[in-house]
Design a protein around this motif. Sequence first.
Motif, short mmCIF file in Angstrom:
data_model
loop_
_atom_site.label_atom_id
_atom_site.label_comp_id
_atom_site.label_asym_id
_atom_site.label_seq_id
_atom_site.Cartn_x
_atom_site.Cartn_y
_atom_site.Cartn_z
N MET A 81 15.15 -9.80 38.29
CA MET A 81 14.21 -9.29 37.51
C MET A 81 14.80 -9.08 36.01
N ALA A 82 16.06 -8.46 36.14
CA ALA A 82 16.90 -8.31 35.00
C ALA A 82 17.03 -9.72 34.25
N LEU A 83 17.54 -10.60 35.04
CA LEU A 83 17.95 -12.06 34.15
C LEU A 83 16.47 -12.49 33.75
N ALA A 84 15.51 -12.28 34.42
CA ALA A 84 14.19 -12.83 33.86
C ALA A 84 13.73 -11.89 32.54
N GLN A 85 13.92 -10.87 32.39
CA GLN A 85 13.68 -10.13 31.17
C GLN A 85 14.51 -10.45 30.00
N VAL A 86 15.81 -10.53 30.42
CA VAL A 86 17.04 -10.92 29.40
C VAL A 86 16.46 -12.56 29.06
N SER A 87 16.08 -13.17 29.74
CA SER A 87 15.64 -14.68 29.57
C SER A 87 14.46 -14.86 28.50
N LYS A 88 13.52 -13.73 28.88
CA LYS A 88 12.31 -13.83 28.05
C LYS A 88 12.55 -13.47 26.53
N HIS A 89 13.52 -12.33 26.41
CA HIS A 89 13.66 -12.03 25.21
C HIS A 89 14.55 -12.95 24.44
N ALA A 90 15.37 -13.81 25.11
CA ALA A 90 16.33 -14.70 24.50
C ALA A 90 15.29 -15.64 23.96
N SER A 91 14.40 -16.08 24.79
CA SER A 91 13.35 -17.30 24.23
C SER A 91 12.73 -16.64 23.25
N THR A 92 12.10 -15.60 23.02
CA THR A 92 11.40 -14.93 22.00
C THR A 92 12.41 -14.83 20.76
N TYR A 93 13.57 -14.56 21.00
CA TYR A 93 14.50 -14.36 19.56
C TYR A 93 14.90 -15.84 19.26
N ILE A 94 14.88 -16.75 20.06
CA ILE A 94 15.17 -18.38 19.65
C ILE A 94 13.99 -18.63 18.84
N ARG A 95 12.65 -18.26 19.13
CA ARG A 95 11.54 -18.57 18.42
C ARG A 95 11.67 -17.77 16.92
N TYR A 96 11.85 -16.61 17.01
CA TYR A 96 12.06 -15.96 15.82
C TYR A 96 13.18 -16.37 15.09
N PHE A 97 13.95 -16.73 15.41
CA PHE A 97 15.20 -17.44 14.71
C PHE A 97 14.69 -18.79 14.17
N VAL A 98 13.77 -19.68 14.88
CA VAL A 98 13.50 -20.68 14.11
C VAL A 98 12.51 -20.84 13.09
N VAL A 99 11.59 -19.81 13.58
CA VAL A 99 10.49 -19.62 12.39
C VAL A 99 10.90 -18.83 11.28
N GLY A 100 12.14 -17.87 11.51
CA GLY A 100 12.56 -17.45 10.19
C GLY A 100 13.53 -18.46 9.52
N ALA A 101 14.14 -19.22 10.12
CA ALA A 101 14.93 -20.35 9.51
C ALA A 101 14.02 -21.26 8.53
N ILE A 102 12.71 -21.78 9.17
CA ILE A 102 11.92 -22.57 8.40
C ILE A 102 11.45 -21.47 6.95
N ASN A 137 1.89 -15.98 15.37
CA ASN A 137 1.25 -17.27 15.97
C ASN A 137 2.40 -18.11 16.89
N VAL A 138 3.50 -18.05 16.40
CA VAL A 138 4.62 -18.87 17.21
C VAL A 138 5.39 -18.07 18.06
N THR A 139 6.34 -16.96 17.33
CA THR A 139 7.15 -16.28 17.86
C THR A 139 6.71 -15.52 19.11
N PHE A 140 5.63 -14.69 18.93
CA PHE A 140 5.12 -13.68 19.90
C PHE A 140 3.79 -14.29 20.70
#
Length: 156
Positions: A8-29, A74-77
Amino acid sequence: MGPIAMGMALAQVSKHASTYIRYFVVGAIVGELTVALRELFGYMLPADTPAYYALSVVLAYAVGIVCSYYGHHNVTFNMQEAVDGHATAFTRFAFIAIAGLLATTTMSMLIRYGLPVDRLLGEYAGAFAFALATVLASLLTYSLNSAFTFRGHHQG
């Protein structure tokens, strides 16, 4: 920690990491757009002084705030559905973005004029200082937006 809790802890970390990656991509654009706008505004202003440089940063960042909200909403969250309290979420986002603006402006001024960036990079000093400050400020704004604007909407 048992295997189920560890999973469960690994799933939570993975979920936040995935969200941060999208945050970073949207932010980069949006960041690339904002840096380009900063350059355009800098070109349009009458002089390359610290005051006009700061003004170009503020103008570009203001446009970036609006673009960023829609991208993160629309994308990150992944909140493409109608959301109750949309105005409240945008208001929180705008306040956090203003904190990011202040952090970005302060850091870009310190980087450009406090370090030998002009001497090292010449005409690229302004863009470099702004881009670096924007990346650094994103660490602050992601944490705040994740906790206060889009809480509970981490889609993995």
